[in-house]
Scaffold this motif. Sequence first.
Motif, mmCIF file in Angstrom:
data_model
loop_
_atom_site.group_PDB
_atom_site.id
_atom_site.type_symbol
_atom_site.label_atom_id
_atom_site.label_comp_id
_atom_site.label_asym_id
_atom_site.label_seq_id
_atom_site.Cartn_x
_atom_site.Cartn_y
_atom_site.Cartn_z
ATOM 1 N N GLY A 269 0.830 -1.203 0.000
ATOM 2 C CA GLY A 269 0.000 0.000 0.000
ATOM 3 C C GLY A 269 0.867 1.257 0.000
ATOM 4 O O GLY A 269 2.082 1.209 0.179
ATOM 5 N N GLY A 270 0.219 2.396 -0.235
ATOM 6 C CA GLY A 270 0.918 3.668 -0.133
ATOM 7 C C GLY A 270 1.860 3.982 -1.277
ATOM 8 O O GLY A 270 2.667 4.915 -1.173
ATOM 9 N N ARG A 271 1.787 3.206 -2.360
ATOM 10 C CA ARG A 271 2.654 3.456 -3.515
ATOM 11 C C ARG A 271 1.813 3.606 -4.772
ATOM 12 O O ARG A 271 0.623 3.314 -4.786
ATOM 13 C CB ARG A 271 3.677 2.322 -3.676
ATOM 14 N N ARG A 272 2.461 4.023 -5.844
ATOM 15 C CA ARG A 272 1.794 4.261 -7.118
ATOM 16 C C ARG A 272 2.149 3.133 -8.089
ATOM 17 O O ARG A 272 3.324 2.827 -8.310
ATOM 18 C CB ARG A 272 2.261 5.595 -7.698
ATOM 19 N N TYR A 273 1.129 2.503 -8.675
ATOM 20 C CA TYR A 273 1.296 1.401 -9.618
ATOM 21 C C TYR A 273 0.601 1.735 -10.929
ATOM 22 O O TYR A 273 -0.494 2.315 -10.934
ATOM 23 C CB TYR A 273 0.688 0.110 -9.058
ATOM 24 N N VAL A 274 1.227 1.351 -12.024
ATOM 25 C CA VAL A 274 0.603 1.454 -13.339
ATOM 26 C C VAL A 274 0.566 0.058 -13.947
ATOM 27 O O VAL A 274 1.605 -0.596 -14.072
ATOM 28 C CB VAL A 274 1.376 2.417 -14.267
ATOM 29 N N ARG B 25 -7.299 -4.989 -7.887
ATOM 30 C CA ARG B 25 -8.219 -5.097 -6.750
ATOM 31 C C ARG B 25 -7.440 -5.241 -5.442
ATOM 32 O O ARG B 25 -7.754 -4.596 -4.426
ATOM 33 C CB ARG B 25 -9.159 -6.282 -6.958
ATOM 34 N N ALA B 26 -6.419 -6.081 -5.446
ATOM 35 C CA ALA B 26 -5.623 -6.275 -4.235
ATOM 36 C C ALA B 26 -4.874 -5.010 -3.849
ATOM 37 O O ALA B 26 -4.797 -4.649 -2.665
ATOM 38 C CB ALA B 26 -4.645 -7.433 -4.444
ATOM 39 N N LEU B 27 -4.321 -4.320 -4.831
ATOM 40 C CA LEU B 27 -3.538 -3.116 -4.547
ATOM 41 C C LEU B 27 -4.420 -1.977 -4.055
ATOM 42 O O LEU B 27 -4.073 -1.279 -3.093
ATOM 43 C CB LEU B 27 -2.773 -2.697 -5.799
ATOM 44 N N VAL B 28 -5.566 -1.776 -4.704
ATOM 45 C CA VAL B 28 -6.501 -0.743 -4.249
ATOM 46 C C VAL B 28 -6.964 -1.056 -2.832
ATOM 47 O O VAL B 28 -7.041 -0.173 -1.965
ATOM 48 C CB VAL B 28 -7.696 -0.635 -5.216
ATOM 49 N N GLY B 29 -7.238 -2.339 -2.583
ATOM 50 C CA GLY B 29 -7.672 -2.747 -1.248
ATOM 51 C C GLY B 29 -6.619 -2.500 -0.185
ATOM 52 O O GLY B 29 -6.946 -2.306 0.990
ATOM 53 N N VAL C 156 -3.584 3.241 -8.001
ATOM 54 C CA VAL C 156 -3.453 2.340 -9.146
ATOM 55 C C VAL C 156 -4.019 2.999 -10.394
ATOM 56 O O VAL C 156 -5.144 3.514 -10.390
ATOM 57 C CB VAL C 156 -4.179 0.996 -8.898
ATOM 58 N N ALA C 157 -3.237 2.985 -11.461
ATOM 59 C CA ALA C 157 -3.688 3.453 -12.769
ATOM 60 C C ALA C 157 -3.425 2.349 -13.780
ATOM 61 O O ALA C 157 -2.637 1.432 -13.542
ATOM 62 C CB ALA C 157 -2.953 4.726 -13.172
ATOM 63 N N GLY C 158 -4.091 2.421 -14.930
ATOM 64 C CA GLY C 158 -3.858 1.383 -15.924
ATOM 65 C C GLY C 158 -4.643 1.613 -17.194
ATOM 66 O O GLY C 158 -5.372 2.596 -17.346
ATOM 67 N N TRP C 159 -4.475 0.650 -18.091
ATOM 68 C CA TRP C 159 -5.165 0.706 -19.393
ATOM 69 C C TRP C 159 -5.314 -0.704 -19.923
ATOM 70 O O TRP C 159 -4.516 -1.600 -19.629
ATOM 71 C CB TRP C 159 -4.381 1.553 -20.392
ATOM 72 N N ASP C 160 -6.363 -0.899 -20.712
ATOM 73 C CA ASP C 160 -6.605 -2.171 -21.390
ATOM 74 C C ASP C 160 -7.346 -1.855 -22.689
ATOM 75 O O ASP C 160 -8.187 -0.934 -22.713
ATOM 76 C CB ASP C 160 -7.454 -3.098 -20.503
ATOM 77 N N GLY D 173 -11.868 1.527 -8.639
ATOM 78 C CA GLY D 173 -10.998 2.626 -8.224
ATOM 79 C C GLY D 173 -9.717 2.791 -9.002
ATOM 80 O O GLY D 173 -8.818 3.530 -8.569
ATOM 81 N N VAL D 174 -9.612 2.152 -10.161
ATOM 82 C CA VAL D 174 -8.418 2.297 -10.988
ATOM 83 C C VAL D 174 -8.534 3.551 -11.851
ATOM 84 O O VAL D 174 -9.553 3.761 -12.510
ATOM 85 C CB VAL D 174 -8.209 1.065 -11.897
ATOM 86 N N GLU D 175 -7.516 4.385 -11.838
ATOM 87 C CA GLU D 175 -7.481 5.556 -12.711
ATOM 88 C C GLU D 175 -7.131 5.098 -14.125
ATOM 89 O O GLU D 175 -6.106 4.440 -14.342
ATOM 90 C CB GLU D 175 -6.416 6.532 -12.207
ATOM 91 N N LEU D 176 -7.967 5.426 -15.085
ATOM 92 C CA LEU D 176 -7.724 4.992 -16.462
ATOM 93 C C LEU D 176 -6.829 5.990 -17.191
ATOM 94 O O LEU D 176 -7.110 7.178 -17.226
ATOM 95 C CB LEU D 176 -9.051 4.834 -17.195
#
Length: 344
Positions: A167-172, A185-189, A194-198, A211-214
């Motif tokens: 927790g407490g970190r930034r992931y893409v 889901r695990a990281l947001v929890g 958390v940010a990402g794209w698909d 809660g993922v930033e797109l």
Amino acid sequence: MSLFGDAGEPGANWQRVVAVQDAASGLRAIVVLHSLARGPAFGGVRRLAYADEHAGLADAKRLAEAMSFKCALAGLPAGGGKTVIFDRPELAREAAYEALGRMIERLGGDYVCGPDIGTGAVELAALRRATRWVNPAPNDAGRSTAAGVLAGLRGLSRVVFGDEGIGGRRYVIQGLGAVGSALARALVGAGASVAGWDPNPGARARAAAIGVELLGEDELLRAPCDVFMPCALGRTLTREVCEAAKWRAVCGSANNQLGDAEAASVLHRRGVAWAPDVVVNAGAVIEGVETTLGPGEGARERVASAIEAIADRCAALLERARDEDRSPAQVAIAAARVALAQVE
């Protein structure tokens, strides 16, 4: 890419290659068994519209070799294999998978297949109608892969950030499918950003709902973060991408993440820690091997313990790479080759 694997080519030392054609279903496929030294070859069935047969063969060889390394590093009594199916409009999908299953059955247990891109529950059911040698139905490759990546992330975090907290970190996250969404889901929890794209709109919508930033596709690789997580197709980490990346570490589920020979060196030179994919994405093959070859009693406990051990393995590898001033890729592949050579 030569059919017979000229020296220096990825996967040149494969044990067996089988070209499969079934006119009735339109199946055209290649099965590559890289190593049988430690036990039967395990690997998924990938269905893609490859540019040509050479591209499919090259992919199968790289992936089969990576599976051998993955099994060796995890201490599993298994080697690596891979099947690629050339997807095309005339393919009668279920009939094609049944035809492939009949061929796999004739291999007599030398190859155990499983899910991959393009091969899900429907396709696996078709395979099971024709062969015994399929990842058991109760297994969940997406769940076990995500569990392994999270274990690897804890090991990486211990070395890079000084603690195992996620927790407490930034992931893409690149790719928000079964594995990427489970990681998100695990990281947001855990309280992470958390940010990402698909490319799939449905996957993006589901990720946004938790809660993922797109991000836009064009900004994904340029976005600053603590950990970049490639969870889609491989070969994302090219020299150019790694030179420009604003990451502190990389840890993801994609196979064959390094796009060229220089990428690992660039990451190492820039101090960006890379958790080798052959270490951290081993959860699914651990589950497959333990539930297929191991005794039935206690299988789930063995799977959970072996996946959890990825944390210590990843941390030890990264520490060794740092101490020896070598890239984690060099350390991991060298260790895998030693493990394979000991039983050959």
